[in-house]
Design a protein around this motif. Structure first.
Motif, PDB file in Angstrom:
ATOM      1  N   GLU A  87       0.825  -1.214   0.000  1.00  0.00           N
ATOM      2  CA  GLU A  87       0.000   0.000   0.000  1.00  0.00           C
ATOM      3  C   GLU A  87       0.853   1.255   0.000  1.00  0.00           C
ATOM      4  O   GLU A  87       1.835   1.337   0.737  1.00  0.00           O
ATOM      5  CB  GLU A  87      -0.883   0.052   1.253  1.00  0.00           C
ATOM      6  N   VAL A  88       0.454   2.215  -0.832  1.00  0.00           N
ATOM      7  CA  VAL A  88       1.057   3.552  -0.792  1.00  0.00           C
ATOM      8  C   VAL A  88      -0.073   4.541  -0.540  1.00  0.00           C
ATOM      9  O   VAL A  88      -1.049   4.594  -1.292  1.00  0.00           O
ATOM     10  CB  VAL A  88       1.770   3.898  -2.112  1.00  0.00           C
ATOM     11  N   ARG A  89       0.040   5.285   0.551  1.00  0.00           N
ATOM     12  CA  ARG A  89      -0.967   6.312   0.867  1.00  0.00           C
ATOM     13  C   ARG A  89      -0.302   7.677   0.763  1.00  0.00           C
ATOM     14  O   ARG A  89       0.809   7.871   1.255  1.00  0.00           O
ATOM     15  CB  ARG A  89      -1.509   6.098   2.286  1.00  0.00           C
ATOM     16  N   VAL A  90      -0.991   8.598   0.091  1.00  0.00           N
ATOM     17  CA  VAL A  90      -0.478   9.966  -0.051  1.00  0.00           C
ATOM     18  C   VAL A  90      -1.411  10.893   0.712  1.00  0.00           C
ATOM     19  O   VAL A  90      -2.599  10.992   0.403  1.00  0.00           O
ATOM     20  CB  VAL A  90      -0.393  10.383  -1.535  1.00  0.00           C
ATOM     21  N   TRP A  91      -0.863  11.549   1.735  1.00  0.00           N
ATOM     22  CA  TRP A  91      -1.655  12.402   2.630  1.00  0.00           C
ATOM     23  C   TRP A  91      -1.388  13.871   2.327  1.00  0.00           C
ATOM     24  O   TRP A  91      -0.236  14.271   2.136  1.00  0.00           O
ATOM     25  CB  TRP A  91      -1.273  12.138   4.093  1.00  0.00           C
ATOM     26  N   GLY A  92      -2.461  14.675   2.320  1.00  0.00           N
ATOM     27  CA  GLY A  92      -2.295  16.107   2.115  1.00  0.00           C
ATOM     28  C   GLY A  92      -3.645  16.797   2.233  1.00  0.00           C
ATOM     29  O   GLY A  92      -4.686  16.138   2.365  1.00  0.00           O
ATOM     30  N   GLU A  93      -3.642  18.127   2.183  1.00  0.00           N
ATOM     31  CA  GLU A  93      -4.906  18.853   2.254  1.00  0.00           C
ATOM     32  C   GLU A  93      -5.712  18.550   0.987  1.00  0.00           C
ATOM     33  O   GLU A  93      -5.146  18.425  -0.103  1.00  0.00           O
ATOM     34  CB  GLU A  93      -4.646  20.349   2.403  1.00  0.00           C
ATOM     35  N   PRO A  94      -7.061  18.421   1.123  1.00  0.00           N
ATOM     36  CA  PRO A  94      -7.884  17.964  -0.004  1.00  0.00           C
ATOM     37  C   PRO A  94      -7.686  18.752  -1.294  1.00  0.00           C
ATOM     38  O   PRO A  94      -7.589  18.166  -2.375  1.00  0.00           O
ATOM     39  CB  PRO A  94      -9.324  18.134   0.518  1.00  0.00           C
ATOM     40  N   GLU A  95      -7.588  20.093  -1.195  1.00  0.00           N
ATOM     41  CA  GLU A  95      -7.473  20.872  -2.445  1.00  0.00           C
ATOM     42  C   GLU A  95      -6.107  20.650  -3.100  1.00  0.00           C
ATOM     43  O   GLU A  95      -5.964  20.731  -4.317  1.00  0.00           O
ATOM     44  CB  GLU A  95      -7.751  22.364  -2.200  1.00  0.00           C
ATOM     45  N   LYS A  96      -5.079  20.332  -2.302  1.00  0.00           N
ATOM     46  CA  LYS A  96      -3.756  20.053  -2.863  1.00  0.00           C
ATOM     47  C   LYS A  96      -3.760  18.685  -3.571  1.00  0.00           C
ATOM     48  O   LYS A  96      -3.214  18.537  -4.662  1.00  0.00           O
ATOM     49  CB  LYS A  96      -2.680  20.060  -1.771  1.00  0.00           C
ATOM     50  N   LEU A  97      -4.404  17.703  -2.916  1.00  0.00           N
ATOM     51  CA  LEU A  97      -4.486  16.371  -3.536  1.00  0.00           C
ATOM     52  C   LEU A  97      -5.273  16.438  -4.846  1.00  0.00           C
ATOM     53  O   LEU A  97      -4.890  15.805  -5.843  1.00  0.00           O
ATOM     54  CB  LEU A  97      -5.153  15.371  -2.581  1.00  0.00           C
ATOM     55  N   ALA A  98      -6.344  17.239  -4.850  1.00  0.00           N
ATOM     56  CA  ALA A  98      -7.149  17.362  -6.070  1.00  0.00           C
ATOM     57  C   ALA A  98      -6.325  18.000  -7.187  1.00  0.00           C
ATOM     58  O   ALA A  98      -6.391  17.569  -8.348  1.00  0.00           O
ATOM     59  CB  ALA A  98      -8.396  18.206  -5.778  1.00  0.00           C
ATOM     60  N   ALA A  99      -5.528  19.013  -6.839  1.00  0.00           N
ATOM     61  CA  ALA A  99      -4.704  19.676  -7.861  1.00  0.00           C
ATOM     62  C   ALA A  99      -3.661  18.707  -8.419  1.00  0.00           C
ATOM     63  O   ALA A  99      -3.405  18.675  -9.628  1.00  0.00           O
ATOM     64  CB  ALA A  99      -4.017  20.907  -7.254  1.00  0.00           C
ATOM     65  N   ILE A 100      -3.068  17.895  -7.554  1.00  0.00           N
ATOM     66  CA  ILE A 100      -2.063  16.922  -8.005  1.00  0.00           C
ATOM     67  C   ILE A 100      -2.694  15.918  -8.957  1.00  0.00           C
ATOM     68  O   ILE A 100      -2.159  15.614 -10.023  1.00  0.00           O
ATOM     69  CB  ILE A 100      -1.444  16.202  -6.789  1.00  0.00           C
ATOM     70  N   GLN A 101      -3.873  15.417  -8.576  1.00  0.00           N
ATOM     71  CA  GLN A 101      -4.526  14.398  -9.413  1.00  0.00           C
ATOM     72  C   GLN A 101      -4.930  14.970 -10.770  1.00  0.00           C
ATOM     73  O   GLN A 101      -4.756  14.319 -11.793  1.00  0.00           O
ATOM     74  CB  GLN A 101      -5.745  13.819  -8.687  1.00  0.00           C
ATOM     75  N   SER A 102      -5.453  16.211 -10.767  1.00  0.00           N
ATOM     76  CA  SER A 102      -5.942  16.727 -12.049  1.00  0.00           C
ATOM     77  C   SER A 102      -4.839  17.352 -12.899  1.00  0.00           C
ATOM     78  O   SER A 102      -4.966  17.388 -14.120  1.00  0.00           O
ATOM     79  CB  SER A 102      -7.088  17.721 -11.825  1.00  0.00           C
ATOM     80  N   HIS A 103      -3.749  17.800 -12.299  1.00  0.00           N
ATOM     81  CA  HIS A 103      -2.684  18.441 -13.082  1.00  0.00           C
ATOM     82  C   HIS A 103      -1.469  17.522 -13.263  1.00  0.00           C
ATOM     83  O   HIS A 103      -1.163  17.097 -14.366  1.00  0.00           O
ATOM     84  CB  HIS A 103      -2.270  19.760 -12.437  1.00  0.00           C
ATOM     85  N   LEU A 104      -0.780  17.188 -12.149  1.00  0.00           N
ATOM     86  CA  LEU A 104       0.438  16.362 -12.278  1.00  0.00           C
ATOM     87  C   LEU A 104       0.130  15.016 -12.939  1.00  0.00           C
ATOM     88  O   LEU A 104       0.921  14.506 -13.722  1.00  0.00           O
ATOM     89  CB  LEU A 104       1.049  16.142 -10.884  1.00  0.00           C
ATOM     90  N   PHE A 105      -1.035  14.452 -12.581  1.00  0.00           N
ATOM     91  CA  PHE A 105      -1.388  13.150 -13.132  1.00  0.00           C
ATOM     92  C   PHE A 105      -2.451  13.256 -14.230  1.00  0.00           C
ATOM     93  O   PHE A 105      -3.195  12.308 -14.472  1.00  0.00           O
ATOM     94  CB  PHE A 105      -1.807  12.189 -12.016  1.00  0.00           C
ATOM     95  N   SER A 106      -2.497  14.415 -14.897  1.00  0.00           N
ATOM     96  CA  SER A 106      -3.366  14.502 -16.075  1.00  0.00           C
ATOM     97  C   SER A 106      -2.718  13.651 -17.165  1.00  0.00           C
ATOM     98  O   SER A 106      -1.501  13.451 -17.174  1.00  0.00           O
ATOM     99  CB  SER A 106      -3.507  15.949 -16.541  1.00  0.00           C
ATOM    100  N   GLU A 107      -3.545  13.156 -18.093  1.00  0.00           N
ATOM    101  CA  GLU A 107      -3.028  12.238 -19.111  1.00  0.00           C
ATOM    102  C   GLU A 107      -1.930  12.876 -19.951  1.00  0.00           C
ATOM    103  O   GLU A 107      -1.005  12.204 -20.409  1.00  0.00           O
ATOM    104  CB  GLU A 107      -4.177  11.762 -19.993  1.00  0.00           C
TER     105      GLU A 107
END
Ligand SMILES: [Zn+2]
Ligand SMILES: [Zn+2]
Length: 248
Positions: free
Chosen positions: A78-98
Motif C-alpha cells: 500500500e502507498v498512501r499519499v496524505w495532504g490537504e484535499p485541495e492540494k491532492l485534487a490539484a495533483i490528481q488533475s494536473h500532475l497526473f493529467s493524461e
C-alpha cells in the motif's frame, strides 16, 4: 529512530541536493515527495508507505511521478499519499493529467485537516498544522511512544507564530531556511525563512536537535545559510545534507 535526508533543496535540485524528501524507514513515513524520492527503494523496510505532503508546490511533489520506479524496484502492498484535499485534487488533475503522466498510479489519496491528528501504522500519531505560505502549507508533528519530531517547511519563521507551541520541545525539528539573514526581504516576499529568524524561532521551540532544510540550491558553499546568524540564538543548530542520516 532514524531519518534519512533524501532531498534538502528548495525550488530546484543542485549538483549536491535534490528537492524536499525525508524518510523514516522504521515507520514507512515519507515527508514530502520532491526529486529526492528516487532514492527511496533500497531504504524501504515496511510493507507500506505513508507520504505526508506539506503542500503541492512542484519541489515537494514532482517525485510522486517516480513512484512507479520505486515500487517496481521494491514492491509494497500500500502507498498512501496524505495532504490537504485541495492540494491532492490539484495533483490528481494536473500532475497526473493524461497529458503529463499517462499511467495511473496505485495509491490511496488521504485527506488531512490542520489541527486533526490521526494514527499511522507503527504506533505513530501525526498532527498536521497550518503554516503561512502562498497557497498555504501544513507542517507535521509526529509522536511515537518514546520519540517526537516536527517538519516545518515553506513558511516564514516567527517565534510568535501559532505553530511554535504546537511543536515545542520535540526531539527533532526539521525547519526550512531558504535564505540568509541579509535576504530577509526575499524570505518574507516568497513565504520562506531566513537564518536569523529561524534561529530565534528554533530557540523558542527548543527541540533537542534542530536541522535546517529546504536550502537555496544557488548556495553551493559549505555555509549555505550563514549558520552563525542562527547559532547565536540556537547553539548546535545544523544544516542538513543530502544522504545524511539523523539519529534522534
Ligand atoms: Zn518549497
Ligand atoms: Zn512552497
Amino acid at each position: 529512530m532514524k531519518l534519512h535526508c533524501l532531498g534538502t533543496a528548495g525550488y530546484h535540485p543542485s549538483e549536491t541536493r535534490q528537492t524536499s524528501c525525508y524518510f523514516l524507514p522504521e515507520s514507512g513515513i515519507v515527508l514530502d515527495a520532491g526529486a529526492g524520492l528516487f532514492r527511496l527503494p533500497s531504504l524501504i523496510e515496511t510493507d507500506h508507505l505513508d507520504i505526508l505532503l506539506s503542500h503541492s508546490h512542484l519541489d515537494h511533489i514532482c517525485g510522486l511521478t517516480f513512484l512507479l520506479s520505486v515500487v517496481f524496484q521494491r514492491p509494497v502492498s500500500e502507498v498512501r499519499v496524505w495532504g490537504e484535499p485541495e492540494k491532492l485534487a490539484a495533483i490528481q488533475s494536473h500532475l497526473f493529467s493524461e497529458a503529463i503522466f499517462p499511467v495511473e498510479l496505485d495509491v490511496q489519496w488521504k485527506p488531512v485537516v490542520a489541527g486533526h491528528a490521526f494514527p499511522l501504522a507503527g504506533d505513530s500519531m501525526v498532527l498536521p498544522f497550518a503554516l503561512e505560505h502562498p497557497g498555504g502549507s501544513v507542517g507535521y508533528r509526529i509522536d511515537w511512544p518514546d520519540r517526537s519530531m516536527a517538519y516545518v517547511t515553506d513558511t516564514t519563521a516567527d517565534p510568535t507564530a501559532e505553530y511554535v507551541p504546537v511543536v515545542r520541545g520535540v526531539d527533532l525539528l526539521l525547519h526550512e531556511c531558504n535564505f540568509r539573514a541579509s535576504q530577509d526581504e526575499w524570505a518574507i516576499k516568497t513565504g520562506h525563512s531566513s537564518t536569523d529568524r529561524v534561529g530565534r524561532t528554533a530557540a523558542a521551540i527548543a527541540a533537542r536537535q534542530t536541522w535546517l532544510v529546504h536550502l537555496n540550491p544557488l548556495e553551493t558553499s559549505d555555509d549555505p545559510v550563514g549558520i552563525a546568524d542562527a547559532e547565536s540564538n540556537c547553539p548546535g543548530i545544523g544544516v542538513a545534507e543530502d544522504l545524511q542520516v539523523i539519529d534522534f
